[in-house]
Design an enzyme around this catalytic site. Structure first.
Site, PDB file in Angstrom:
ATOM      1  N   HIS A 232      25.673  36.853 -39.808  1.00  0.00           N
ATOM      2  CA  HIS A 232      25.624  36.759 -41.123  1.00  0.00           C
ATOM      3  C   HIS A 232      25.735  35.117 -41.627  1.00  0.00           C
ATOM      4  CE1 HIS A 232      27.156  40.754 -41.552  1.00  0.00           C
ATOM      5  NE2 HIS A 232      28.207  40.456 -40.415  1.00  0.00           N
TER       6      HIS A 232
ATOM      7  N   HIS B 196      26.047  45.451 -43.065  1.00  0.00           N
ATOM      8  CA  HIS B 196      25.627  45.604 -41.728  1.00  0.00           C
ATOM      9  C   HIS B 196      24.724  47.224 -42.048  1.00  0.00           C
ATOM     10  CE1 HIS B 196      29.685  44.324 -41.755  1.00  0.00           C
ATOM     11  NE2 HIS B 196      29.199  43.368 -40.721  1.00  0.00           N
TER      12      HIS B 196
END
Ligand SMILES: Nc1ncnc2c1ncn2[C@@H]1O[C@H](COP(=O)(O)OP(=O)(O)O)[C@@H](O)[C@H]1O
Ligand SMILES: Nc1ncnc2c1ncn2[C@@H]1O[C@H](COP(=O)(O)OP(=O)(O)O)[C@@H](O)[C@H]1O
Ligand SMILES: [Mg+2]
Ligand SMILES: [Mg+2]
Ligand SMILES: [Mg+2]
Ligand SMILES: [Mg+2]
Lengths: 213, 335, 335, 213
Positions: free
Chosen positions: C57, C219
């Site tokens: 991330h 995700h």
């Protein structure tokens, strides 16, 4: 009549603008084969803006060409802005203050245009650019003039050479601009800039010839 | 083409609009809608820093407008040089009377447009001098440095020029420092996937799955070679083998390292590559003085990376360590 | 899979290694190779700020370690929560005796591992309190706020918590401010293309060309809907229609706006979207106090975007305007 | 014999480790159908690390399970670390200090494991997780125990129920974890966690039964 009054500038500019507008798609298609497909779009943007700026009223040739080059230089980026900007700036200057465009004046316009474009472009003859049209066209015009041909005959010589120059780009490998990415694969296709340059020179020739009639 | 846009032919205008709104405390519009400037520019007594170029390289170019960095930027269409008028208007927006350093990249269109803009500025008594970035090693051999393109090394050139100007240097000193910066900078890129210009609608070149293009340019210009995709360590070695001997960078040198993603490559991969680059440099006795890893100079959504090294002397170090504040690069002063 | 990596199962270790080397002035390793900390942490007299989560991330999570931001981070595998031990070690790295605010996102794995870590810390007399970010509106209806995931709003929570701690607040005050921050924050994402976990080697979901996934998670968690790709203006409106009434945000409110790309979407598109978001907010009389546009919280090379809004009161404004220095977000103090 | 000495912990741990290692690929393949295909990898990593830690020497059952849960909790992230970490932690505590594991002790181990896992998991019966194996298996064991069955019989009842529970996940829609992304499409496939849970419970059953012989 072997000269055209500069007061009739509007006729020539309108013809140039129309020629580009009519060939917008064609020029983009050629560019699409080995470039990014926007040459017609780029040219059309500049010439159409010029048409809007000029409006309906008559204009002196030098003034009209100035409007065109100012727009190219201020609104059109990339390479076309400066290249055609310089082209038309040189032409505009070379006929500034003249009553008429005759064979010598137009020869001066052409040579100035060629030199300014070569100066700013940095490209060489054979690099598959508009210079491959412009250089031989200008040279053919001067040879005809030196040989004592009439203005109309000089223009025809220029036209023929421009076309030949444009077609010569088909077998060249691009050395500058986006198409140079393709190397050997850029062969076999016309150069977009040489095509628009031929179009512009031929439009000058036919329009001047018509006005001489 | 999976893009979040409105009209493809208005992407640049809308981006500029959004950018100005998002950074209202830092950025001002000018009378020319395609020229943005640092809010405080022109800064009394300071040499103005100007750059410009085609769009699609965010944060470059407008993201480097700010404090102690670039004062004004000419914003072109996607991958297309801005018209001469824009460079000229950018000169005016940046000039406080101390002159303007126009620090840009070596591309045909930019060279032509800047050249014309300087002619325009000449009439106005604005002194403009240029440095043309040519850090991209694979774009031409070492005996034709003037043919090399400018890539991510431009950022280091702006950083140095911007800091030097902020320190109070005059135009010649700023130009000399920026020129020294780029003379000591070498870059090289690797492409892993292409990008699409919104108006065109599809990528106009291809990189096959499992391949990489070695030495690719920031607009997809062809590189040295297309070969099988390598590991990060192999890529680091391959680039190092080309750019280190080119300057050359030697044992004992202090360097700035800039690893910039080309758009779609995640920062994770950039740090993995940096880890391998660091090992190579350390092995060679080259000392990393400062490092930048991130998306600093991109090519729309191209996947890939540019590695840039700049050899530092004390002057360049002081410039790199200088405080700056802009969207693309905010740093506190270091010492 | 066009990735610049070495061994797929070592991407996280190598990224951490590269990150520490690149930011040696800011970041320190700890005894636990998967726990990084701010060089100056633990800071005497300051509440420690800890977070953690799966990798992939970037800049989140380790990019927010720094001055007046996060003190220590537990680094998990790609998209996979770090083990309890790592959170526990992060607590120890951050605690100066004033306690630790663990500010993380609402994911099953993280909840479980943090819970266990707190039990471990209990034996050590480290006071740990948590705020669990749940800003992702589409992930659950408004009457099940505790089921909502945390997404990019976590950054604003860290910013507020980090600033509050730096101002000298005690643990309860830091927790209260961070909780207030997330209570006033709403986010929503749009996905345009998927991403591949290096060890898996191929994307494990699909978004077809010409489609977008509305409400996608960080995700690739499924969203509300898969529909035809819309314009930026339509996307802005669609998100606004969902998140504005949810809090609700009303005329006269001051807000922070965060537009984060998910990885492969170029900043140009983010600014175009911001331009449309700004119009909608301005129309509604909502005032943008501060804006962040960039790749702040990504999902490897996913294409897409998250829009986050936080309603501000004076306390939150002061925290947002506070100086901070970290790889993901460096800003000078504003006033 | 209706009890197993806890000093023989090594036998049970080795069996558990081997069961996971032998089924690494199978567990990942199941997870690959509706998840990200790493369940076997995740489990194998933890159990193999435990095997390395334990080495060749004998170990008390509670101690051995402690080694396992410590590794799961410190080295294995995601959900498996805490879920199976809690599972084995509860089991370890419930047999701590005992000389033998008998039917009552193992019942206690099971119920503690179930409760700790439920406590930390947050998932419900029917969500298509390892709970769909663990809950019915524990209940079947207790019923058998309450009905006065022998330790071996209770273990068989547990085994049968674990298998039934695992198979029941085939027709469930995933409500938690990655597979929940697929909604209706997650139906028709076993749940990976329920499969590993069944494997673990059956390995306990057969190993304990063998040692009782
Ligand atoms: N340096 C140069 N000198 C001369 N002509 C050039 C040069 N660079 C590009 N060209 C011409 O530009 C043409 C392409 O123009 P256009 O498509 O409008 O620009 P772009 O390549 O930026 O999309 C080419 O066909 C070539 O003739
Ligand atoms: N909150 C939860 N409670 C119980 N079991 C869960 C939970 N979340 C996930 N699981 C289990 O985890 C299994 C997948 O494990 P694994 O593949 O190792 O992790 P990941 O999904 O992170 O890749 C699923 O089959 C399911 O049984
Ligand atoms: Mg173009
Ligand atoms: Mg083109
Ligand atoms: Mg996984
Ligand atoms: Mg899995």
């Amino acid at each position: 009549m072997s000269a055209v009054p500069t007061s009739e500038g509007k006729v020539i500019l309108s013809a140039l603008i129309k020629a580009i507008q009519d060939n917008k798609q064609y020029l983009s298609d050629i560019d699409g084969l080995i470039g990014d497909g926007d040459h017609g779009v780029n040219m059309n943007k500049g010439f159409t803006l010029c048409g809007e700026e000029l409006g309906e009223k008559p204009v002196d040739l030098s003034e009209g060409l100035k409007t065109l080059y100012m727009i190219l230089m201020t609104k059109i980026g990339g390479s076309m802005g400066p290249l055609y900007g310089m082209f038309f700036k040189a032409m505009s200057k070379a006929c500034k203050g003249k009553e008429t465009v005759d064979a010598v004046t137009f020869g001066e316009m052409l040579i100035q245009a060629k030199e300014k474009v070569m100066d700013i472009s940095g490209a060489q003859l054979g690099d598959k650019t508009l210079l491959d049209c412009l250089i031989p066209a200008e040279e053919a015009y001067q040879s005809a003039l030196d040989a004592g041909k009439s203005f109309a005959e000089c223009l025809t010589a220029m036209s023929t050479a421009a076309e030949k120059g444009r077609d010569s780009t088909k077998n060249l490998i691009a050395k500058v601009g986006r198409s140079s990415r393709l190397g050997e694969r850029s062969r076999g296709v016309l150069d977009a800039g040489a095509t628009s340059c031929c179009l512009i020179l031929q439009t000058f020739a036919t329009t001047l010839q018509e006005q001489m009639k | 083409m999976q893009k979040i846009i409105n009209k493809p032919n208005e992407v640049v205008d809308e981006m500029v609009e959004g950018f100005v709104k998002a950074h209202a405390g830092l950025i001002s519009k000018t009378d020319n809608p395609r020229v943005l400037k640092y809010k405080a520019a022109p800064i009394e007594g300071k040499v103005g820093i100007v750059t410009g170029g085609g769009s699609g390289h965010k944060p470059a170019f407008i993201g480097y407008i700010g404090k102690n960095m670039v004062d004004a930027v000419a914003v072109g269409e996607i991958f297309s040089s801005p018209p001469a008028q824009m460079f000229y208007d950018a000169f005016k927006a940046a000039d406080s009377g101390k002159g303007v350093a126009c620090l840009y990249g070596n591309y045909a269109g930019d060279n032509m447009n800047v050249k014309m803009a300087i002619e325009m500025a000449d009439d106005d008594d604005i002194a403009v001098k240029t440095v043309v970035a040519n850090d991209d090693v694979p774009s031409a051999p070492g005996d034709q440095l003037n043919k090399r393109r400018g890539v991510a090394g431009e950022i280091l050139m702006w950083k140095v020029g911007g800091a030097k100007a902020a320190m109070g240097a005059n135009l010649d000193e700023v130009i000399a420092a920026a020129q020294k910066a780029i003379n000591n900078t070498r870059s090289m890129g690797i492409g892993l996937s292409p990008c699409a210009i919104p108006e065109v609608g599809h990528p106009n070149f291809k990189i096959e799955e499992g391949k990489m293009e070695v030495g690719i340019g920031h607009h997809g210009e062809p590189g040295l070679d297309v070969c099988a995709l390598e590991t990060a360590a192999q890529i680091a070695q391959r680039i190092a083998d080309i750019i280190l001997p080119d300057l050359p960078f030697n044992s004992g040198d202090d360097v700035a390292v800039l690893i910039s993603g080309l758009g779609a490559t995640p920062p994770m991969e950039l740090y993995i590559l940096f880890n391998d680059v660091e090992k190579i440099l350390t092995d060679k006795g080259i000392n990393i003085h400062i490092a930048y890893v991130g998306n600093y100079f991109t090519s729309l959504e191209m996947a890939g990376v540019t590695l840039t090294l700049m050899k530092l002397d004390d002057e360049l170090k002081a410039c790199m360590d200088y405080e700056c504040d802009c969207m693309g690069l905010t740093q506190f002063g270091r010492n």
